[in-house]
Design an enzyme around this catalytic site. Structure first.
Site, mmCIF file in Angstrom:
data_model
loop_
_atom_site.group_PDB
_atom_site.id
_atom_site.type_symbol
_atom_site.label_atom_id
_atom_site.label_comp_id
_atom_site.label_asym_id
_atom_site.label_seq_id
_atom_site.Cartn_x
_atom_site.Cartn_y
_atom_site.Cartn_z
ATOM 1 N N PHE A 33 -6.237 -9.488 -16.400
ATOM 2 C CA PHE A 33 -5.797 -10.880 -16.489
ATOM 3 C C PHE A 33 -6.459 -11.649 -17.629
ATOM 4 O O PHE A 33 -6.403 -12.873 -17.674
ATOM 5 C CB PHE A 33 -6.065 -11.595 -15.160
ATOM 6 C CG PHE A 33 -5.302 -10.995 -14.007
ATOM 7 C CD1 PHE A 33 -3.933 -11.165 -13.897
ATOM 8 C CD2 PHE A 33 -5.956 -10.242 -13.057
ATOM 9 C CE1 PHE A 33 -3.230 -10.597 -12.847
ATOM 10 C CE2 PHE A 33 -5.256 -9.670 -11.997
ATOM 11 C CZ PHE A 33 -3.894 -9.852 -11.891
ATOM 12 N N HIS A 70 -5.839 -12.458 -20.743
ATOM 13 C CA HIS A 70 -4.926 -12.638 -21.858
ATOM 14 C C HIS A 70 -4.799 -14.125 -22.184
ATOM 15 O O HIS A 70 -4.635 -14.958 -21.291
ATOM 16 C CB HIS A 70 -3.548 -12.059 -21.527
ATOM 17 C CG HIS A 70 -3.571 -10.603 -21.204
ATOM 18 N ND1 HIS A 70 -3.852 -9.626 -22.137
ATOM 19 C CD2 HIS A 70 -3.370 -9.947 -20.026
ATOM 20 C CE1 HIS A 70 -3.812 -8.438 -21.566
ATOM 21 N NE2 HIS A 70 -3.520 -8.609 -20.282
ATOM 22 N N GLY A 103 -3.131 -17.597 -23.401
ATOM 23 C CA GLY A 103 -1.798 -18.114 -23.157
ATOM 24 C C GLY A 103 -1.795 -19.620 -23.041
ATOM 25 O O GLY A 103 -2.808 -20.286 -23.288
ATOM 26 N N GLY A 142 0.277 -20.888 -14.227
ATOM 27 C CA GLY A 142 1.262 -21.617 -13.443
ATOM 28 C C GLY A 142 1.688 -20.797 -12.250
ATOM 29 O O GLY A 142 0.952 -19.925 -11.794
ATOM 30 N N CYS A 190 1.313 -19.987 -6.608
ATOM 31 C CA CYS A 190 0.109 -19.680 -5.835
ATOM 32 C C CYS A 190 -1.174 -20.262 -6.416
ATOM 33 O O CYS A 190 -1.822 -21.108 -5.795
ATOM 34 C CB CYS A 190 -0.038 -18.160 -5.687
ATOM 35 S SG CYS A 190 1.306 -17.385 -4.782
ATOM 36 N N LYS A 215 5.699 -16.574 -15.958
ATOM 37 C CA LYS A 215 5.395 -15.198 -16.338
ATOM 38 C C LYS A 215 6.706 -14.422 -16.374
ATOM 39 O O LYS A 215 7.727 -14.891 -15.849
ATOM 40 C CB LYS A 215 4.419 -14.547 -15.357
ATOM 41 C CG LYS A 215 4.984 -14.324 -13.960
ATOM 42 C CD LYS A 215 3.974 -13.594 -13.069
ATOM 43 C CE LYS A 215 4.572 -13.306 -11.686
ATOM 44 N NZ LYS A 215 3.608 -12.554 -10.833
ATOM 45 N N ARG A 248 7.747 -23.114 -11.014
ATOM 46 C CA ARG A 248 6.731 -24.014 -10.488
ATOM 47 C C ARG A 248 5.472 -23.964 -11.346
ATOM 48 O O ARG A 248 4.888 -22.912 -11.541
ATOM 49 C CB ARG A 248 6.411 -23.650 -9.032
ATOM 50 C CG ARG A 248 7.507 -24.073 -8.067
ATOM 51 C CD ARG A 248 7.292 -23.535 -6.681
ATOM 52 N NE ARG A 248 7.538 -22.095 -6.608
ATOM 53 C CZ ARG A 248 7.505 -21.386 -5.487
ATOM 54 N NH1 ARG A 248 7.234 -21.996 -4.346
ATOM 55 N NH2 ARG A 248 7.750 -20.094 -5.510
#
Length: 209
Positions: A25, A27, A29, A33, A36, A97, A104
């Site tokens: 994870f 990365h 960006g 979002g 969850c 993603k 959301r």
């Protein structure tokens, strides 16, 4: 990282070598979002506050992520010389993603597109799965039939979601369709030197160029 000449991908690779952390994870960006993690961090912060405990790390994560989304719109505006009034911005990817239609807390829908529009930009957009859902969140946007339709006659293309099809774009076609060969890659899916060699004015996240 960019300000000190670091490459975010090299830093992430080094951190990920620690097995206690891993690399999955790490990365760069435009902010997190989805349904969850935003909800869970807010709930954790609220529970802590009700218990009289201050979770500064969690609160900082929430604050930084909100600022991050706004900063991505600023990145596009700065890349366009500080003014996007009357410019057309093509957004590739809308969901938070790939392989989902979940809008959301998706960065472009919640903040970036609205800020660009407030600055006078016109938005063309395409996402393989979330266009119908995106219509609930994004107004005055031209939703397109495909990536090349979105790019056509745009002043800049912004890669927001790392769908595989955006990794395999026909760059010669992209260049021919754009008014100016400008690409803002918020997911670092292309290499800067490669894009420069193909004749693009290119910028990404956490890298010096």
């Amino acid at each position: 990282m960019k300000k000190v000449g670091a490459n975010v991908q090299e830093v992430s690779r080094g951190i990920g070598l620690d097995n206690r952390i891993g690399s999955k994870f790490l990365h760069a960006g435009p902010g997190y979002g989805g349904s969850c993690f935003p909800k869970d961090t807010l709930a954790l912060s609220r529970i802590a506050a009700e218990a009289g405990s201050n979770l500064k790390i969690v609160d900082s994560v929430i604050e930084v992520n909100a600022a991050r989304k706004k900063k991505m719109a600023d990145k596009v505006i700065d890349f366009m010389g500080g003014d996007v009034s009357g410019k057309t911005v093509a957004l590739l990817g809308l969901a938070f993603k790939p392989n989902t239609d979940d809008m959301r807390e998706a960065p472009p829908a919640s903040t970036s597109s609205k800020k660009l529009q407030a600055a006078g930009a016109r938005i063309r957009a395409y996402d393989p799965a979330s266009m119908e859902e995106a219509g609930k969140y994004m107004k005055d946007v031209l939703f397109c039939d495909g990536p090349y339709h979105a790019i056509e006659n745009a002043d800049v293309v912004v890669i927001v979601t790392e769908w595989d099809q955006f990794r395999a774009l026909d760059l010669d076609r992209v260049k021919s369709l754009l008014k100016t060969p400008k690409v803002v890659d918020l997911r670092n899916i292309y290499k800067p030197d490669y894009m420069k060699d193909r004749g693009f004015d290119y910028t990404s996240v956490g890298r010096t160029y």
